[in-house]
Design an enzyme around this catalytic site. Structure first.
Site, PDB file in Angstrom:
ATOM      1  N   PRO A   1       0.791  -1.226   0.000  1.00 49.87           N
ATOM      2  CA  PRO A   1       0.000   0.000   0.000  1.00 49.87           C
ATOM      3  C   PRO A   1       0.828   1.284   0.000  1.00 49.87           C
ATOM      4  CG  PRO A   1      -0.143  -1.103   2.127  1.00 49.87           C
ATOM      5  CD  PRO A   1       0.523  -2.062   1.178  1.00 49.87           C
ATOM      6  N   ASN A   2       0.329   2.224  -0.766  1.00 50.30           N
ATOM      7  CA  ASN A   2       0.871   3.590  -0.868  1.00 50.30           C
ATOM      8  C   ASN A   2       2.166   3.690  -1.658  1.00 50.30           C
ATOM      9  OD1 ASN A   2      -1.224   4.890   0.742  1.00 50.30           O
ATOM     10  ND2 ASN A   2      -0.345   3.749   2.461  1.00 50.30           N
TER      11      ASN A   2
ATOM     12  N   ARG B   1       4.489  11.002  -2.351  1.00 49.14           N
ATOM     13  CA  ARG B   1       4.450  10.625  -0.950  1.00 49.14           C
ATOM     14  C   ARG B   1       5.778  10.902  -0.235  1.00 49.14           C
ATOM     15  NH1 ARG B   1       4.825   4.347   0.976  1.00 49.14           N
ATOM     16  NH2 ARG B   1       4.210   4.814   3.120  1.00 49.14           N
TER      17      ARG B   1
ATOM     18  N   TYR C   1      11.053   8.822   0.859  1.00 48.94           N
ATOM     19  CA  TYR C   1      10.960   7.819  -0.200  1.00 48.94           C
ATOM     20  C   TYR C   1      11.530   8.267  -1.547  1.00 48.94           C
ATOM     21  CZ  TYR C   1       7.954   5.610   3.254  1.00 48.94           C
ATOM     22  OH  TYR C   1       7.466   5.046   4.410  1.00 48.94           O
TER      23      TYR C   1
ATOM     24  N   ASN D   1       7.879  -5.855  -0.990  1.00 48.44           N
ATOM     25  CA  ASN D   1       7.878  -4.707  -0.085  1.00 48.44           C
ATOM     26  C   ASN D   1       6.444  -4.604   0.410  1.00 48.44           C
ATOM     27  OD1 ASN D   1       7.812  -2.323   1.262  1.00 48.44           O
ATOM     28  ND2 ASN D   1       8.955  -1.147  -0.269  1.00 48.44           N
TER      29      ASN D   1
ATOM     30  N   ALA E   1       3.212  -0.757   4.661  1.00 45.72           N
ATOM     31  CA  ALA E   1       2.697  -0.693   6.034  1.00 45.72           C
ATOM     32  C   ALA E   1       2.247  -2.063   6.558  1.00 45.72           C
ATOM     33  CB  ALA E   1       1.534   0.290   6.106  1.00 45.72           C
TER      34      ALA E   1
ATOM     35  N   GLU F   1      12.635  -9.675   1.328  1.00 46.03           N
ATOM     36  CA  GLU F   1      11.907  -8.470   1.713  1.00 46.03           C
ATOM     37  C   GLU F   1      12.737  -7.230   1.353  1.00 46.03           C
ATOM     38  OE1 GLU F   1      11.824  -8.122   5.975  1.00 46.03           O
ATOM     39  OE2 GLU F   1      10.000  -6.907   5.967  1.00 46.03           O
TER      40      GLU F   1
ATOM     41  N   HIS G   1      12.723  -2.792   1.657  1.00 48.62           N
ATOM     42  CA  HIS G   1      12.148  -1.502   2.061  1.00 48.62           C
ATOM     43  C   HIS G   1      12.996  -0.393   1.482  1.00 48.62           C
ATOM     44  CE1 HIS G   1       9.353  -3.451   4.719  1.00 48.62           C
ATOM     45  NE2 HIS G   1      10.354  -4.195   5.144  1.00 48.62           N
TER      46      HIS G   1
ATOM     47  N   ARG H   1      13.597   4.176  12.122  1.00 47.84           N
ATOM     48  CA  ARG H   1      12.349   4.951  12.164  1.00 47.84           C
ATOM     49  C   ARG H   1      11.543   4.644  13.439  1.00 47.84           C
ATOM     50  NH1 ARG H   1       9.533   4.814   6.429  1.00 47.84           N
ATOM     51  NH2 ARG H   1       8.346   6.498   7.443  1.00 47.84           N
TER      52      ARG H   1
HETATM   53  C1  DQA Z   1       8.311   0.957   3.547  1.00 47.93           C
HETATM   54  C2  DQA Z   1       8.478   1.168   5.047  1.00 47.93           C
HETATM   55  C3  DQA Z   1       7.153   0.969   5.770  1.00 47.93           C
HETATM   56  O1  DQA Z   1       7.336   1.181   7.169  1.00 47.93           O
HETATM   57  C4  DQA Z   1       6.129   1.957   5.271  1.00 47.93           C
HETATM   58  O2  DQA Z   1       4.881   1.733   5.898  1.00 47.93           O
HETATM   59  C5  DQA Z   1       6.001   1.958   3.798  1.00 47.93           C
HETATM   60  C6  DQA Z   1       7.196   1.816   2.974  1.00 47.93           C
HETATM   61  C7  DQA Z   1       9.594   1.269   2.781  1.00 47.93           C
HETATM   62  O3  DQA Z   1       9.690   0.869   1.622  1.00 47.93           O
HETATM   63  O4  DQA Z   1      10.491   1.938   3.306  1.00 47.93           O
HETATM   64  O5  DQA Z   1       4.922   2.144   3.259  1.00 47.93           O
HETATM   65  O6  DQA Z   1       8.005  -0.412   3.328  1.00 47.93           O
END
Ligand code: DQA
Length: 149
Positions: A9-10, A17, A22, A73, A76, A97, A99, A106
């Site tokens: 998501p997002n 964003r 990011y 990835n 959230a 995984e 990120h 964080r």
């Molecule tokens: C994320 C890190 C997560 O904590 C966050 O909720 C994201 C992006 C990252 O790529 O750094 O949406 O996965």
């Protein structure tokens, strides 16, 4: 070799964003980057993005006996989703995984990763490059795991 690359998501809002966290490149640029990295390595990429937990679970299940590896990835859902963890364990497809940000530096609520418990490795804080590292690592891991002829 076929890899399913899942973005949660997002991540479709990249570029808009929180660019200080990011970056300024958009999601289309990320998809292109992942696609090109896979082609460079002779890997068939299957790209998937969803803002919905159940859709991600469905996509992981659909990869059973189809994808050789998963790069995920979970965004959230990293910090909440036992369902995604269980889906990865159910299909037992080797997963890595990724990120974009350095989650370990964080907020405290980002310090746990449920899907990460089913992954053989995590790359964080490297931006787009983390996906390339994940592709290279998973390719090599899968090649080495093959029994010698
Ligand atoms: C994320 C890190 C997560 O904590 C966050 O909720 C994201 C992006 C990252 O790529 O750094 O949406 O996965």
């Amino acid at each position: 070799m076929k890899f399913l690359i899942i973005n949660g998501p997002n991540l479709n809002m990249l570029g808009i964003r929180e660019p200080d966290i990011y970056g300024t490149q958009n999601f289309r640029a990320l998809q292109r980057y992942i696609y090109d990295c896979c082609l460079d390595e002779g890997i068939e990429p299957v790209l998937f993005q969803s803002n919905h937990e159940g859709a991600i679970v469905d996509r992981i299940q659909a990869a059973y006996r189809d994808a050789d590896g998963i790069i995920i990835n979970p965004a959230a859902y990293t910090h909440t989703s036992v369902a995604i963890l269980d889906a990865l364990k159910a299909v037992a497809i080797p997963a890595v995984e990724v990120h974009l940000s350095e989650v370990s530096a964080r907020e405290s609520f980002r310090q746990i990763s449920y899907p990460g418990m089913a992954c053989i490795r995590t790359y964080a804080g490297m931006g787009f490059e983390g996906y390339r590292q994940a592709i290279l690592f998973l390719k090599e891991w899968l090649q080495n795991k093959q029994p010698p002829i």
